[in-house]
Design a protein around this motif. Sequence first.
Motif, short mmCIF file in Angstrom:
data_model
loop_
_atom_site.label_atom_id
_atom_site.label_comp_id
_atom_site.label_asym_id
_atom_site.label_seq_id
_atom_site.Cartn_x
_atom_site.Cartn_y
_atom_site.Cartn_z
N GLN A 1 -2.23 -4.51 -1.80
CA GLN A 1 -2.17 -3.71 -0.57
C GLN A 1 -3.09 -4.34 0.46
N THR B 1 0.69 -15.53 -1.36
CA THR B 1 1.76 -14.94 -2.16
C THR B 1 2.74 -16.04 -2.54
N SER C 1 2.02 2.54 4.01
CA SER C 1 2.73 1.54 4.78
C SER C 1 2.92 2.02 6.21
N LEU D 1 3.83 -10.90 4.57
CA LEU D 1 3.36 -11.06 3.19
C LEU D 1 1.93 -11.59 3.15
N GLN E 1 1.67 -3.28 1.89
CA GLN E 1 1.60 -3.47 0.45
C GLN E 1 2.84 -4.19 -0.07
N VAL E 2 2.67 -4.91 -1.16
CA VAL E 2 3.78 -5.64 -1.75
C VAL E 2 3.55 -5.72 -3.26
N VAL F 1 9.27 -11.94 -4.69
CA VAL F 1 7.84 -12.13 -4.87
C VAL F 1 7.56 -12.35 -6.35
N GLU G 1 9.49 -7.60 -5.80
CA GLU G 1 10.13 -7.12 -4.58
C GLU G 1 11.01 -8.22 -4.00
N ARG H 1 0.34 -5.69 -7.90
CA ARG H 1 0.58 -5.20 -6.55
C ARG H 1 -0.59 -5.57 -5.66
N TYR I 1 13.86 -9.53 -0.76
CA TYR I 1 14.25 -9.43 0.64
C TYR I 1 15.41 -10.40 0.88
#
Length: 232
Positions: free
Chosen positions: A157, A71, A211, A67, A26-27, A124, A31, A155, A33
């Motif tokens: 998933q 996205t 997750s 991802l 999920q994202v 994201v 978010e 979101r 990174y």
Amino acid sequence: MNTSQQAHKATMKPYKVNGKWYYPTQVALGETYEGIASWYGPKFHGKKTSNGETYSMYAHTAAHKTLPMNTIVRVTSKENGKSTIVRINDRGPFVTGRIIDLSNSAARDIEMVGKGTARVHLEVIGFNGAISDSMPLNQETLARSEYKVAHTQERMQLSHFLVQIGAFKNKSGAVKYQSTHANAHGYQAVIREYVAQGSPIYRVLLSGFKSEAEARDFIASQKIAGAFITTE
């Protein structure tokens, strides 16, 4: 842009490269990174990407290991502050420490072509090939992007993770085991029927993990012998 459900479903499954498993998970919008970005260009130009598109080194696209396809990600160089906006349409890079493979055009935006790699910050900012209208981006950034701004989900998933806690040849044994683990630790016990060597096998699994990390933490904390993770 490939938006077919068949391609989306195929690319959201766990996969194995060089002996290591990767789990799309999920994202959510916003978010972030950090890691090393690399780029790929002429050698791959015109070849197929993981979601079936034809790779163009001139488009603002990128490869990421987990991802969701389509996205939208803002990539900012931590070395010079320059940024670019890309759409995920491929899987990779499968080099330790690297988190994204940029197209040649995107790499040029953040001036990393000559060096080959750069330390980057990822954010994201959209799904399904569109920049979310809920993201606070300045007009200059949006003007440079080739992607539209639209309302998107907050979101996504990709997979539902389950942990197998038992397997039985007889369904009655599976049902009994399920009943003793119903709602164990907040997760629902379910039975799935499979075929192994021509005979049915009934697997008891705990469902509700959001997750891979959550599932792995559960297995480690409960010390369940023979437990493993699967998805559906």
